[in-house]
Enzyme design. Structure first.
Site, PDB file in Angstrom:
ATOM      1  N   GLU A  84      -2.491  -8.835   3.177  1.00  0.00           N
ATOM      2  CA  GLU A  84      -2.657  -9.602   4.316  1.00  0.00           C
ATOM      3  C   GLU A  84      -3.986  -9.432   4.698  1.00  0.00           C
ATOM      4  O   GLU A  84      -4.551  -9.896   5.754  1.00  0.00           O
ATOM      5  CB  GLU A  84      -1.693  -8.842   5.615  1.00  0.00           C
ATOM      6  CG  GLU A  84      -2.104  -7.501   5.785  1.00  0.00           C
ATOM      7  CD  GLU A  84      -1.816  -6.337   4.783  1.00  0.00           C
ATOM      8  OE1 GLU A  84      -2.156  -5.080   5.068  1.00  0.00           O
ATOM      9  OE2 GLU A  84      -1.395  -6.529   3.736  1.00  0.00           O
ATOM     10  N   CYS A  89       0.984  -1.117  -0.076  1.00  0.00           N
ATOM     11  CA  CYS A  89      -0.059   0.030   0.202  1.00  0.00           C
ATOM     12  C   CYS A  89       0.904   1.217  -0.033  1.00  0.00           C
ATOM     13  O   CYS A  89       1.382   1.421  -0.762  1.00  0.00           O
ATOM     14  CB  CYS A  89      -0.982   0.061   1.197  1.00  0.00           C
ATOM     15  SG  CYS A  89      -2.217   1.160   0.956  1.00  0.00           S
ATOM     16  N   HIS A  97      -3.666  -4.857  -0.303  1.00  0.00           N
ATOM     17  CA  HIS A  97      -3.281  -5.426   1.064  1.00  0.00           C
ATOM     18  C   HIS A  97      -3.138  -6.866   0.884  1.00  0.00           C
ATOM     19  O   HIS A  97      -4.459  -7.508   1.280  1.00  0.00           O
ATOM     20  CB  HIS A  97      -4.009  -4.826   2.191  1.00  0.00           C
ATOM     21  CG  HIS A  97      -3.915  -3.591   2.437  1.00  0.00           C
ATOM     22  ND1 HIS A  97      -2.993  -3.115   3.469  1.00  0.00           N
ATOM     23  CD2 HIS A  97      -4.195  -2.343   2.103  1.00  0.00           C
ATOM     24  CE1 HIS A  97      -2.933  -1.785   3.472  1.00  0.00           C
ATOM     25  NE2 HIS A  97      -4.047  -1.278   2.685  1.00  0.00           N
TER      26      HIS A  97
END
Length: 201
Positions: free
Chosen positions: A185, A84, A183
């Site tokens: 994650e 990001c 993202h």
């Protein structure tokens, strides 16, 4: 071992959870001295996460004496993943923070989505990749985005694109450096698989 740059601008809890889930060891890196020592480890990998404003992030990195260490890491082409804001910081600058120098690994300045588009862009978006090493075969998975700015449209080293009103670069790669606007994650199984492939590069 994976170092995570800790500079009060990263979504670290989710990232740590993802690394734990795929069985990777990690440690926080919060100063230039710690990064210099970590750089000496054989097989070391580095992740630069980030949320928030470009200028504030660079200021925070500078306060922790991390800027020159990050530039040295990138110059040595050591394994690196930017997430990001961690992608945007690789550029020379951003129109979000005029006059603030980024890490300068890639030329150009990040730009904001046009005024007609709702920002920040939040939610799942399909990614069209041209790097099977990182994204796997097919390369059209969905990932989770939260951002108002994106890399310049003529950015070098683009390895994936997405669309939000316009077609924009959403991931870059050069040597052993990789970075993405989304993202991983927070992107469920597709994100975990991408992280696994990064470790296999």
């Amino acid at each position: 071992m994976t170092g995570i740059i800790d500079y009060d601008a990263g979504n670290i809890r989710s990232l740590v959870g993802a690394l734990d889930e795929i069985g990777q060891e990690w440690k926080m890196i919060g100063s230039g001295a710690e990064l210099e020592e970590f750089m000496r480890l054989e097989g070391a990998r580095l992740i630069l996460p980030g949320v928030g404003a470009f200028g504030a992030a660079m200021e925070s990195l500078a306060e922790r004496s991390l800027v020159e260490g990050l530039r040295a890491w990138l110059a040595k082409d050591l394994p690196f993943l930017g997430i990001c804001l961690g992608l945007q910081l690789l550029y020379q600058g951003s129109l979000e923070s005029p006059g603030v120098a980024g890490l300068g690994f890639l030329p150009g300045a990040c730009v904001k989505f046009s005024g007609e588009l709702k920002v920040p862009a939040i939610g799942w978006n399909q990614v069209e990749s041209i790097d099977q090493g990182l994204f796997g075969q097919g390369g059209q998975d969905w990932f989770y985005f939260v951002h108002s700015y994106h890399p310049p449209l003529d950015s070098q080293a683009v390895i994936a694109w997405a669309e939000y009103g316009i077609r924009f670069p959403c991931a870059v790669g050069k040597g052993r450096i990789r970075a993405m606007q989304f993202h991983p994650e927070k992107s469920s199984l597709a994100g975990l698989e991408l992280l696994k492939r990064w470790y296999a590069l």
